[in-house]
Scaffold this active site. Structure first.
Site, PDB file in Angstrom:
ATOM      1  N   ASP A  93      -8.136   3.648  -2.976  1.00  0.00           N
ATOM      2  CA  ASP A  93      -7.005   3.841  -3.808  1.00  0.00           C
ATOM      3  C   ASP A  93      -6.237   5.588  -4.753  1.00  0.00           C
ATOM      4  O   ASP A  93      -7.407   5.689  -4.930  1.00  0.00           O
ATOM      5  CB  ASP A  93      -6.634   2.845  -4.960  1.00  0.00           C
ATOM      6  CG  ASP A  93      -4.960   2.157  -5.429  1.00  0.00           C
ATOM      7  OD1 ASP A  93      -4.917   1.928  -6.105  1.00  0.00           O
ATOM      8  OD2 ASP A  93      -4.137   3.253  -4.751  1.00  0.00           O
ATOM      9  N   SER A  94      -5.568   5.641  -5.401  1.00  0.00           N
ATOM     10  CA  SER A  94      -5.465   7.260  -5.597  1.00  0.00           C
ATOM     11  C   SER A  94      -4.788   7.685  -6.882  1.00  0.00           C
ATOM     12  O   SER A  94      -5.033   8.115  -7.555  1.00  0.00           O
ATOM     13  CB  SER A  94      -3.694   7.161  -5.060  1.00  0.00           C
ATOM     14  OG  SER A  94      -2.286   6.359  -5.635  1.00  0.00           O
ATOM     15  N   GLY A  96      -2.718   6.167  -9.972  1.00  0.00           N
ATOM     16  CA  GLY A  96      -2.664   5.948 -10.798  1.00  0.00           C
ATOM     17  C   GLY A  96      -2.272   4.200 -11.222  1.00  0.00           C
ATOM     18  O   GLY A  96      -2.192   4.008 -12.834  1.00  0.00           O
ATOM     19  N   PHE A  97      -2.335   3.776 -10.563  1.00  0.00           N
ATOM     20  CA  PHE A  97      -2.694   2.036 -10.556  1.00  0.00           C
ATOM     21  C   PHE A  97      -3.692   1.591 -11.968  1.00  0.00           C
ATOM     22  O   PHE A  97      -3.251   1.410 -13.341  1.00  0.00           O
ATOM     23  CB  PHE A  97      -2.983   1.612  -9.503  1.00  0.00           C
ATOM     24  CG  PHE A  97      -2.547  -0.240  -9.849  1.00  0.00           C
ATOM     25  CD1 PHE A  97      -3.478  -1.274 -10.295  1.00  0.00           C
ATOM     26  CD2 PHE A  97      -1.515  -1.210  -9.838  1.00  0.00           C
ATOM     27  CE1 PHE A  97      -3.636  -2.548 -10.102  1.00  0.00           C
ATOM     28  CE2 PHE A  97      -1.215  -2.297 -10.556  1.00  0.00           C
ATOM     29  CZ  PHE A  97      -2.066  -3.073 -10.186  1.00  0.00           C
ATOM     30  N   ASP A 147       1.306   7.392  -7.119  1.00  0.00           N
ATOM     31  CA  ASP A 147       1.912   6.335  -7.523  1.00  0.00           C
ATOM     32  C   ASP A 147       2.736   5.734  -8.809  1.00  0.00           C
ATOM     33  O   ASP A 147       1.401   6.146  -9.691  1.00  0.00           O
ATOM     34  CB  ASP A 147       2.382   5.625  -6.811  1.00  0.00           C
ATOM     35  CG  ASP A 147       1.293   4.648  -6.262  1.00  0.00           C
ATOM     36  OD1 ASP A 147       0.258   4.889  -6.700  1.00  0.00           O
ATOM     37  OD2 ASP A 147       1.454   3.778  -5.911  1.00  0.00           O
ATOM     38  N   GLN A 190       7.705   1.739  -2.979  1.00  0.00           N
ATOM     39  CA  GLN A 190       8.108   1.199  -4.561  1.00  0.00           C
ATOM     40  C   GLN A 190       9.056   0.412  -4.548  1.00  0.00           C
ATOM     41  O   GLN A 190       9.905  -0.032  -3.725  1.00  0.00           O
ATOM     42  CB  GLN A 190       8.121   1.801  -5.964  1.00  0.00           C
ATOM     43  CG  GLN A 190       5.992   2.549  -6.027  1.00  0.00           C
ATOM     44  CD  GLN A 190       5.812   1.580  -6.136  1.00  0.00           C
ATOM     45  OE1 GLN A 190       5.191  -0.194  -7.321  1.00  0.00           O
ATOM     46  NE2 GLN A 190       4.125   1.490  -6.377  1.00  0.00           N
ATOM     47  N   GLY A 217       3.642  -1.923  -6.021  1.00  0.00           N
ATOM     48  CA  GLY A 217       4.629  -2.718  -7.117  1.00  0.00           C
ATOM     49  C   GLY A 217       4.333  -4.343  -7.186  1.00  0.00           C
ATOM     50  O   GLY A 217       5.547  -4.978  -7.477  1.00  0.00           O
ATOM     51  N   ASP A 267      -5.666  -5.796   0.168  1.00  0.00           N
ATOM     52  CA  ASP A 267      -7.395  -5.898  -0.711  1.00  0.00           C
ATOM     53  C   ASP A 267      -6.287  -6.578  -1.862  1.00  0.00           C
ATOM     54  O   ASP A 267      -5.849  -7.009  -2.446  1.00  0.00           O
ATOM     55  CB  ASP A 267      -7.346  -4.319  -0.974  1.00  0.00           C
ATOM     56  CG  ASP A 267      -6.518  -3.802  -2.304  1.00  0.00           C
ATOM     57  OD1 ASP A 267      -5.780  -3.316  -2.010  1.00  0.00           O
ATOM     58  OD2 ASP A 267      -6.974  -3.806  -3.133  1.00  0.00           O
ATOM     59  N   CYS A 305     -19.095 -23.657   7.535  1.00  0.00           N
ATOM     60  CA  CYS A 305     -19.444 -22.812   6.940  1.00  0.00           C
ATOM     61  C   CYS A 305     -20.392 -22.499   7.318  1.00  0.00           C
ATOM     62  O   CYS A 305     -21.510 -22.663   7.303  1.00  0.00           O
ATOM     63  CB  CYS A 305     -18.302 -22.627   5.720  1.00  0.00           C
ATOM     64  SG  CYS A 305     -18.882 -19.866   5.355  1.00  0.00           S
ATOM     65  N   CYS A 307     -21.774 -19.269   6.636  1.00  0.00           N
ATOM     66  CA  CYS A 307     -22.492 -17.662   5.207  1.00  0.00           C
ATOM     67  C   CYS A 307     -24.128 -18.928   5.224  1.00  0.00           C
ATOM     68  O   CYS A 307     -24.278 -19.510   5.198  1.00  0.00           O
ATOM     69  CB  CYS A 307     -21.223 -18.113   4.509  1.00  0.00           C
ATOM     70  SG  CYS A 307     -21.358 -18.913   3.012  1.00  0.00           S
ATOM     71  N   CYS A 310     -23.953 -21.445   2.306  1.00  0.00           N
ATOM     72  CA  CYS A 310     -23.679 -22.849   3.203  1.00  0.00           C
ATOM     73  C   CYS A 310     -24.207 -23.857   3.665  1.00  0.00           C
ATOM     74  O   CYS A 310     -24.586 -24.550   4.152  1.00  0.00           O
ATOM     75  CB  CYS A 310     -22.042 -22.768   3.748  1.00  0.00           C
ATOM     76  SG  CYS A 310     -20.605 -22.967   2.640  1.00  0.00           S
ATOM     77  N   HIS A 336     -20.337 -15.894   0.304  1.00  0.00           N
ATOM     78  CA  HIS A 336     -19.722 -17.372   1.031  1.00  0.00           C
ATOM     79  C   HIS A 336     -17.943 -16.699   0.622  1.00  0.00           C
ATOM     80  O   HIS A 336     -16.760 -16.940   1.774  1.00  0.00           O
ATOM     81  CB  HIS A 336     -19.611 -18.049  -0.382  1.00  0.00           C
ATOM     82  CG  HIS A 336     -18.652 -19.406   0.513  1.00  0.00           C
ATOM     83  ND1 HIS A 336     -18.682 -20.258   1.720  1.00  0.00           N
ATOM     84  CD2 HIS A 336     -17.514 -19.813  -0.298  1.00  0.00           C
ATOM     85  CE1 HIS A 336     -17.738 -20.732   1.748  1.00  0.00           C
ATOM     86  NE2 HIS A 336     -16.788 -20.715   0.666  1.00  0.00           N
TER      87      HIS A 336
HETATM   88  C1  LIG Z   1      -4.028  -7.186  -8.296  1.00  0.00           C
HETATM   89  N1  LIG Z   1      -2.439  -6.992  -7.732  1.00  0.00           N
HETATM   90  C2  LIG Z   1      -2.285  -5.237  -7.473  1.00  0.00           C
HETATM   91  N2  LIG Z   1      -1.383  -4.572  -7.015  1.00  0.00           N
HETATM   92  C3  LIG Z   1      -0.700  -3.261  -6.753  1.00  0.00           C
HETATM   93  C4  LIG Z   1      -0.185  -2.227  -7.199  1.00  0.00           C
HETATM   94  C5  LIG Z   1      -0.666  -1.085  -6.681  1.00  0.00           C
HETATM   95  C6  LIG Z   1       0.325   0.046  -5.934  1.00  0.00           C
HETATM   96  O1  LIG Z   1       1.615  -0.708  -6.302  1.00  0.00           O
HETATM   97  N3  LIG Z   1       0.070   1.238  -6.110  1.00  0.00           N
HETATM   98  C7  LIG Z   1      -1.614   1.759  -5.823  1.00  0.00           C
HETATM   99  N4  LIG Z   1      -1.497   2.529  -5.627  1.00  0.00           N
HETATM  100  N5  LIG Z   1      -1.631   0.881  -5.926  1.00  0.00           N
HETATM  101  C8  LIG Z   1      -2.274  -1.117  -5.815  1.00  0.00           C
HETATM  102  C9  LIG Z   1      -2.738  -2.447  -5.971  1.00  0.00           C
HETATM  103  C10 LIG Z   1      -4.084  -1.552  -6.867  1.00  0.00           C
HETATM  104  C11 LIG Z   1      -4.765  -1.323  -5.242  1.00  0.00           C
HETATM  105  O2  LIG Z   1      -6.059  -2.649  -5.365  1.00  0.00           O
HETATM  106  C12 LIG Z   1      -2.733  -2.641  -6.851  1.00  0.00           C
HETATM  107  N6  LIG Z   1      -3.023  -4.254  -7.228  1.00  0.00           N
HETATM  108 ZN   LIG Z   2     -19.630 -20.206   3.119  1.00  0.00          ZN
END
Ligand SMILES: CNc1nc2cc3c(=O)[nH]c(N)nc3c(CCO)c2[nH]1
Ligand SMILES: [Zn+2]
Length: 373
Positions: A93-94, A96-97, A147, A190, A217, A267, A305, A307, A310, A336
């Protein structure tokens, strides 16, 4: 020469898609869930264990790694893959967030953002150019545009202004990224929950041209209903032949709903973070293992499960090691949860390929409703 980075769609079922993203470091089966490896580690997991859960790709963070140990040091040591002993794809990820959610004393201008480190208070600057340089030094395979992600709720003017800034930063990110065969740059849509702003953002990104497109966003407090409402139209605005990545999502039912709306990658810290706090996700729902009712229970967390948690331990044992704050507690429950999240992804990939995704979703939701957890 093998194609350096390409998305091969295998099948669709409704809006859901399944395919493979080929990269020089291996393939990514989609829909894909990316465990979060924020500070060059998926917390409480060895990399080989993360792979054993079925993960094809990890997420790393520009913000954390630029502060500690710095991107320059990781570069000098051979790059992030070598540093953390994960030779498969990494998306970073870049920054900014994370600046907006973690750093202090932030100053946002057209150029970028300056901030104080949440670790030692030192001052730093992130711009599209610096973010691209950091992600290059880290050696990540999928780079995210720099961003700005506005907190919701926000009024329309704020959302429009923020989205347009992010689109100017996307242009600068593309420019600074340059031509790097085998490395991908993803744009980030966005526009909050606003259909017109999401459209404007998608058009701006498509005009620049990216290897993949993220829906940003969201998952910022809007709730599942509003998020799904936005996902009913936002992904469709993005090129259908490129991967669509929904950032920061989510709980198991968020993930299923997002895939049903055309998302290919996600993610979330949830499975690992909640694993460390004793919250287990199972096909029947959530189990809080620290609850006293588990202290004599000889059954595994989830009978179905496979894993290590479990297969080899009882709920009573897991309860004990959490109550005693033993290190193995977070290891077992993280394993798990990540295993379960990957099982959901594998189930969806198979169902979409077989054209039975509707039935799979029904079974997923019905199972969660029943069962003694
Ligand atoms: C947990 N919610 C979430 N909303 C997001 C929204 C954004 C987003 O709009 N831009 C960037 N660069 N990363 C984001 C991330 C981190 C990702 O793990 C977010 N993570
Ligand atoms: Zn498990």
């Amino acid at each position: 020469m093998a194609t350096l980075f390409n998305f091969e769609m295998k099948a669709t079922d409704g809006k859901a898609r399944t395919g493979v993203i080929q990269t020089p470091r291996g393939e990514i089966r989609t829909p894909a869930f990316m465990p979060v490896g924020t500070a060059a580690t998926v917390k409480a997991m060895m990399p080989e264990s993360v792979r054993a859960t079925g993960a094809d790709i990890l997420l790393g963070n520009t913000y954390h790694l630029m502060l500690r140990p710095t991107a320059e040091r990781i570069d000098r040591l051979g790059g992030l893959h070598k540093f953390m002993n994960w030779e498969r794809p990494i998306l970073t990820d870049s920054g900014g967030f994370q600046v907006m959610s973690l750093a202090g004393l932030r100053k946002l201008t057209e150029k970028g953002v300056t901030f104080k480190s949440h670790i030692d208070g030192s001052r730093h600057e992130l711009t599209p150019e610096r973010s691209m340089e950091i992600q290059r030094l880290l050696g990540s395979d999928i780079v995210m545009c720099f961003d700005e992600c506005p907190a919701l709720p926000a009024d329309r003017d704020r959302i429009a202004e923020s989205m347009r800034l992010s689109m100017r930063w996307a242009e600068r990110s593309r420019e600074a990224f340059g031509d790097r065969p085998g490395h991908a740059l993803f744009g980030i849509q966005q526009g909050g929950l606003e259909r017109d702003f999401r459209e404007e953002s998608a058009e701006a990104l498509k005009a620049i041209g990216f290897d993949g497109y993220a829906v940003g966003g969201l998952a910022v407090g809007e709730g599942q209903e509003a998020m799904f409402g936005c996902l009913d139209f936002a992904p469709d605005m993005l090129p259908e032949d490129k991967p669509r990545y929904l950032m920061g999502v989510g709980k198991p039912d968020d993930i299923v709903g997002a895939v049903a709306r055309g998302i290919d990658m996600m993610d979330c810290v949830l499975p690992s973070r909640s694993g460390r706090t004793g919250q287990a996700f199972t096909r029947y729902g959530v189990v809080n293992i620290k609850n006293a009712r588990h202290q004599d229970d000889p059954r595994p967390l989830d009978e179905q499960c496979s894993c290590p948690a479990c297969s080899n331990y009882s709920r009573a044992y897991l309860h004990h090691v959490f109550r005693s704050n033993e290190m193995i507690s977070g290891m077992l429950l993280t394993w798990h949860n990540l295993h379960y999240f990957q099982e959901i992804m594998g189930g969806m990939r198979e169902a979409i390929a077989a054209g039975t995704f509707e039935a799979w979703q029904k079974d997923f939701h019905d199972t969660r409703a029943q069962g003694d957890i």
